[in-house]
Motif scaffolding. Sequence first.
Motif, PDB file in Angstrom:
ATOM      1  N   GLN A  80       0.851  -1.182   0.000  1.00 58.19           N
ATOM      2  CA  GLN A  80       0.000   0.000   0.000  1.00 58.19           C
ATOM      3  C   GLN A  80       0.895   1.243   0.000  1.00 58.19           C
ATOM      4  OE1 GLN A  80      -2.956   0.035  -0.674  1.00 58.19           O
ATOM      5  NE2 GLN A  80      -3.652   2.071  -0.127  1.00 58.19           N
ATOM      6  N   PRO A  81       0.717   2.162  -0.982  1.00 57.39           N
ATOM      7  CA  PRO A  81       1.618   3.316  -1.029  1.00 57.39           C
ATOM      8  C   PRO A  81       1.432   4.218   0.174  1.00 57.39           C
ATOM      9  CG  PRO A  81      -0.160   3.565  -2.608  1.00 57.39           C
ATOM     10  CD  PRO A  81      -0.299   2.212  -2.050  1.00 57.39           C
ATOM     11  N   SER A  82       2.524   4.754   0.668  1.00 59.70           N
ATOM     12  CA  SER A  82       2.445   5.618   1.837  1.00 59.70           C
ATOM     13  C   SER A  82       1.823   6.953   1.436  1.00 59.70           C
ATOM     14  CB  SER A  82       3.841   5.853   2.401  1.00 59.70           C
ATOM     15  OG  SER A  82       4.594   6.614   1.477  1.00 59.70           O
ATOM     16  N   ALA A  83       1.347   7.672   2.445  1.00 60.61           N
ATOM     17  CA  ALA A  83       0.742   8.985   2.188  1.00 60.61           C
ATOM     18  C   ALA A  83       1.761   9.898   1.512  1.00 60.61           C
ATOM     19  CB  ALA A  83       0.246   9.589   3.487  1.00 60.61           C
ATOM     20  N   ARG A  84       3.002   9.797   1.950  1.00 65.33           N
ATOM     21  CA  ARG A  84       4.055  10.629   1.356  1.00 65.33           C
ATOM     22  C   ARG A  84       4.208  10.315  -0.135  1.00 65.33           C
ATOM     23  NH1 ARG A  84       8.858  13.175   2.811  1.00 65.33           N
ATOM     24  NH2 ARG A  84       8.697  12.605   4.994  1.00 65.33           N
ATOM     25  N   ALA A  85       4.176   9.002  -0.454  1.00 65.88           N
ATOM     26  CA  ALA A  85       4.341   8.585  -1.852  1.00 65.88           C
ATOM     27  C   ALA A  85       3.205   9.128  -2.707  1.00 65.88           C
ATOM     28  CB  ALA A  85       4.413   7.066  -1.946  1.00 65.88           C
ATOM     29  N   VAL A  86       1.983   9.107  -2.150  1.00 62.41           N
ATOM     30  CA  VAL A  86       0.824   9.615  -2.894  1.00 62.41           C
ATOM     31  C   VAL A  86       0.999  11.104  -3.190  1.00 62.41           C
ATOM     32  CG1 VAL A  86      -1.652  10.042  -2.794  1.00 62.41           C
ATOM     33  CG2 VAL A  86      -0.750   7.893  -1.941  1.00 62.41           C
ATOM     34  N   LEU A  87       1.412  11.845  -2.167  1.00 66.51           N
ATOM     35  CA  LEU A  87       1.629  13.283  -2.342  1.00 66.51           C
ATOM     36  C   LEU A  87       2.712  13.554  -3.363  1.00 66.51           C
ATOM     37  CD1 LEU A  87       1.456  15.041   1.116  1.00 66.51           C
ATOM     38  CD2 LEU A  87       0.160  15.557  -0.924  1.00 66.51           C
ATOM     39  N   GLU A  88       3.796  12.805  -3.260  1.00 73.31           N
ATOM     40  CA  GLU A  88       4.909  13.012  -4.197  1.00 73.31           C
ATOM     41  C   GLU A  88       4.472  12.681  -5.618  1.00 73.31           C
ATOM     42  OE1 GLU A  88       8.065  10.735  -2.458  1.00 73.31           O
ATOM     43  OE2 GLU A  88       8.744  12.418  -1.216  1.00 73.31           O
TER      44      GLU A  88
ATOM     45  N   THR B  34       0.491   4.782 -12.377  1.00 74.49           N
ATOM     46  CA  THR B  34      -0.260   4.971 -11.140  1.00 74.49           C
ATOM     47  C   THR B  34      -1.256   6.092 -11.330  1.00 74.49           C
ATOM     48  OG1 THR B  34       1.868   4.575 -10.099  1.00 74.49           O
ATOM     49  CG2 THR B  34       0.065   5.182  -8.644  1.00 74.49           C
ATOM     50  N   PHE B  35      -2.321   6.013 -10.590  1.00 70.19           N
ATOM     51  CA  PHE B  35      -3.253   7.121 -10.594  1.00 70.19           C
ATOM     52  C   PHE B  35      -3.931   7.220  -9.239  1.00 70.19           C
ATOM     53  CE2 PHE B  35      -5.680  10.395 -12.359  1.00 70.19           C
ATOM     54  CZ  PHE B  35      -6.934  10.329 -11.772  1.00 70.19           C
ATOM     55  N   PHE B  36      -3.968   8.416  -8.717  1.00 66.19           N
ATOM     56  CA  PHE B  36      -4.688   8.649  -7.461  1.00 66.19           C
ATOM     57  C   PHE B  36      -5.718   9.741  -7.698  1.00 66.19           C
ATOM     58  CE2 PHE B  36      -2.126   5.893  -5.071  1.00 66.19           C
ATOM     59  CZ  PHE B  36      -0.800   6.108  -5.382  1.00 66.19           C
ATOM     60  N   SER B  37      -6.908   9.509  -7.205  1.00 66.54           N
ATOM     61  CA  SER B  37      -7.967  10.499  -7.392  1.00 66.54           C
ATOM     62  C   SER B  37      -7.754  11.665  -6.430  1.00 66.54           C
ATOM     63  CB  SER B  37      -9.318   9.857  -7.129  1.00 66.54           C
ATOM     64  OG  SER B  37      -9.378   9.488  -5.758  1.00 66.54           O
ATOM     65  N   ASP B  38      -8.502  12.735  -6.668  1.00 65.58           N
ATOM     66  CA  ASP B  38      -8.388  13.913  -5.803  1.00 65.58           C
ATOM     67  C   ASP B  38      -8.742  13.585  -4.365  1.00 65.58           C
ATOM     68  OD1 ASP B  38      -9.480  16.312  -8.309  1.00 65.58           O
ATOM     69  OD2 ASP B  38      -7.502  15.509  -7.815  1.00 65.58           O
ATOM     70  N   GLU B  39      -9.740  12.694  -4.171  1.00 61.71           N
ATOM     71  CA  GLU B  39     -10.118  12.324  -2.799  1.00 61.71           C
ATOM     72  C   GLU B  39      -8.959  11.635  -2.107  1.00 61.71           C
ATOM     73  OE1 GLU B  39     -12.884  12.932  -5.446  1.00 61.71           O
ATOM     74  OE2 GLU B  39     -12.510  10.777  -5.363  1.00 61.71           O
ATOM     75  N   GLU B  40      -8.296  10.725  -2.864  1.00 65.81           N
ATOM     76  CA  GLU B  40      -7.157  10.015  -2.277  1.00 65.81           C
ATOM     77  C   GLU B  40      -6.055  10.987  -1.903  1.00 65.81           C
ATOM     78  OE1 GLU B  40      -7.181   7.157  -5.694  1.00 65.81           O
ATOM     79  OE2 GLU B  40      -6.518   5.747  -4.160  1.00 65.81           O
ATOM     80  N   ILE B  41      -5.882  12.029  -2.723  1.00 67.83           N
ATOM     81  CA  ILE B  41      -4.838  13.022  -2.438  1.00 67.83           C
ATOM     82  C   ILE B  41      -5.169  13.741  -1.128  1.00 67.83           C
ATOM     83  CG2 ILE B  41      -3.623  15.063  -3.281  1.00 67.83           C
ATOM     84  CD1 ILE B  41      -3.193  12.786  -5.147  1.00 67.83           C
ATOM     85  N   VAL B  42      -6.425  14.179  -1.007  1.00 63.61           N
ATOM     86  CA  VAL B  42      -6.830  14.913   0.198  1.00 63.61           C
ATOM     87  C   VAL B  42      -6.666  14.039   1.438  1.00 63.61           C
ATOM     88  CG1 VAL B  42      -8.791  15.955   1.369  1.00 63.61           C
ATOM     89  CG2 VAL B  42      -8.399  16.448  -1.030  1.00 63.61           C
ATOM     90  N   MET B  43      -7.096  12.765   1.312  1.00 60.00           N
ATOM     91  CA  MET B  43      -6.976  11.833   2.438  1.00 60.00           C
ATOM     92  C   MET B  43      -5.521  11.639   2.828  1.00 60.00           C
ATOM     93  SD  MET B  43      -9.864   8.899   1.776  1.00 60.00           S
ATOM     94  CE  MET B  43      -8.605   7.669   1.706  1.00 60.00           C
ATOM     95  N   SER B  44      -4.643  11.535   1.804  1.00 57.42           N
ATOM     96  CA  SER B  44      -3.221  11.317   2.083  1.00 57.42           C
ATOM     97  C   SER B  44      -2.628  12.492   2.821  1.00 57.42           C
ATOM     98  CB  SER B  44      -2.449  11.102   0.783  1.00 57.42           C
ATOM     99  OG  SER B  44      -2.877   9.941   0.158  1.00 57.42           O
ATOM    100  N   GLU B  68       4.213  22.837  -1.230  1.00 65.29           N
ATOM    101  CA  GLU B  68       4.740  22.691  -2.589  1.00 65.29           C
ATOM    102  C   GLU B  68       3.611  22.358  -3.551  1.00 65.29           C
ATOM    103  OE1 GLU B  68       8.034  19.965  -2.825  1.00 65.29           O
ATOM    104  OE2 GLU B  68       8.064  20.087  -5.022  1.00 65.29           O
ATOM    105  N   LEU B  69       2.752  21.412  -3.141  1.00 65.18           N
ATOM    106  CA  LEU B  69       1.642  21.025  -3.999  1.00 65.18           C
ATOM    107  C   LEU B  69       0.710  22.204  -4.238  1.00 65.18           C
ATOM    108  CD1 LEU B  69       0.151  18.858  -5.553  1.00 65.18           C
ATOM    109  CD2 LEU B  69      -1.000  18.184  -3.452  1.00 65.18           C
ATOM    110  N   GLU B  70       0.405  22.946  -3.161  1.00 66.85           N
ATOM    111  CA  GLU B  70      -0.507  24.084  -3.309  1.00 66.85           C
ATOM    112  C   GLU B  70       0.067  25.143  -4.234  1.00 66.85           C
ATOM    113  OE1 GLU B  70      -1.345  25.168   0.721  1.00 66.85           O
ATOM    114  OE2 GLU B  70      -2.959  23.698   0.875  1.00 66.85           O
ATOM    115  N   SER B  71       1.374  25.385  -4.120  1.00 71.49           N
ATOM    116  CA  SER B  71       2.000  26.395  -4.972  1.00 71.49           C
ATOM    117  C   SER B  71       1.946  25.969  -6.444  1.00 71.49           C
ATOM    118  CB  SER B  71       3.442  26.615  -4.508  1.00 71.49           C
ATOM    119  OG  SER B  71       4.224  27.074  -5.559  1.00 71.49           O
TER     120      SER B  71
END
Lengths: 289, 197
Positions: A80-88, B34-44, B68-71
């Motif tokens: 399961q990817p870590s939260a940090r990995a998802v953000l990156e 890989t793909f993460f949805s916006d919800e997954e991003i917010v949750m992360s 960094e992401l917000e900028s």
Amino acid sequence: MEEGKAYSPDGVFAHLEMLEARAHEAAVKQEETEQQEEKLARLKARAQELRFQRDELRAKVELQEKGQLGKGGVVSDPAQPSARAVLEWKIKSVEATLQVFYLTGISGKLTKRGVCFCISTAYEGTYLDSYCLDLLIKPEVQIHRHSVPVFIPLEQIAKKYLQTDIRRFLSVLSDHLNAYAGRRYQADQLQEHFSDQIEGTLQRNSLCNLLVFSYNVSSKSKTFPFKVRLLYGDLCCSLPTEVVVSCAPDAPVSLAETAAAHSDLFRRVALHKAFRSFSSADESVDGAP
Amino acid sequence: MDNSICQVYEEIQSLEEEIKLLAEKYEDNQHESTFFSDEEIVMSIKSFQREFQGESKGRESPSDLKAELESLEADLSFLMKFTGIQFTSHSKKTVEKTRNRTVQKHRLSGNCHSLSFQLEFQLLEMQNKESVSAVITDLSIIMESGEDSDMSKFVSSTEERGNLLTFFRSLSSYAEWYEHRRCTFLHFKEDEPTVDA
């Protein structure tokens, strides 16, 4: 060893010294060789480590690519990817989309006091130089710094549009820069690919809107020099507005027709493409029986 | 002896380069599949901030990454608003990667005012002595309003020459004109029900 000398005190000492010196030399050499061998052994071990690393990575990448070919869909990491990995991941994706803006011609970055715009130029599918403008927005829109060449009428364009319509300002500036980049590209391509047909040097100004050069035209296995002067009167255009093609006064009459045809061609077609058509025309003529 | 040491040095250098390229390839493949949805991003973002305890050696904190992401998202949203070009989806695949050459296949869709487009192209980047050159090949453009004959002529000549830059520059001005014309047209068709854009 001479028996007589061996027993005199001086002879013995001299001999001992020589033996010592030899032994010392040999010891030093021995040490050097050992050091070199050690070094070589260390390096070989390192190479072995790296080879192992490389093979591991290769296998990993192959597995990745096989997995993608097999599923044809989204490959999920077994862990399961870590939260940090998802953000990156998200950061990398947004960066990639921002890079695509570069391909559209206008990209930029917000700054503390305004925006830093980047105008990219291209000739057909080839991207050329890009130029940046650092704009401040308070108290009024002004250009803080820029990398626009001095021969582009930036102040003129800014005076006309910057305060009222920034989009229009950038659009007009982009027209100028792209036309300049296109003219320069054509001249560069000509020098790079058709230098055998060019006589002497290609003269151009920094704005690349005035080109003067001579080139060879072959007719009935004789070559004649043509002189051409191209003036690009419209700074937002990469085709010339005035073309003068002249041949030597003693040249055959048929050549005057060729000169006129070339003159017309240069007005309609990019310079390097025009020359490309000459080469293919020549080939077909020479190939004819 | 010196010769063999030299040889091994060279081998080490070439292996290090190969490893670097392979690692980048692995990262690229990983990212592109890989793909993460916006919800997954917010949750992360939320869970990252929760689980982060104290200092992590040399790595960015959740607030750094979030900032960094917000900028970056602010820059992107500004550009889309300013240029009128909205990208609705973007994906890329690295097809080739060597020391001097990278080839990526891009798929891009979006709209400019009311005109929607879908693009596919290959981007070749080459490392020269002082700079990186970029060339577009295999450009394919699909416009939603394909019935316009001028538009289709423009699109096919653009595709032929790989003229991506000109496409976008013209798209902005054309879209504005098209929008203006559409509004004007609608204005005169007052008795007809309004068409949703």
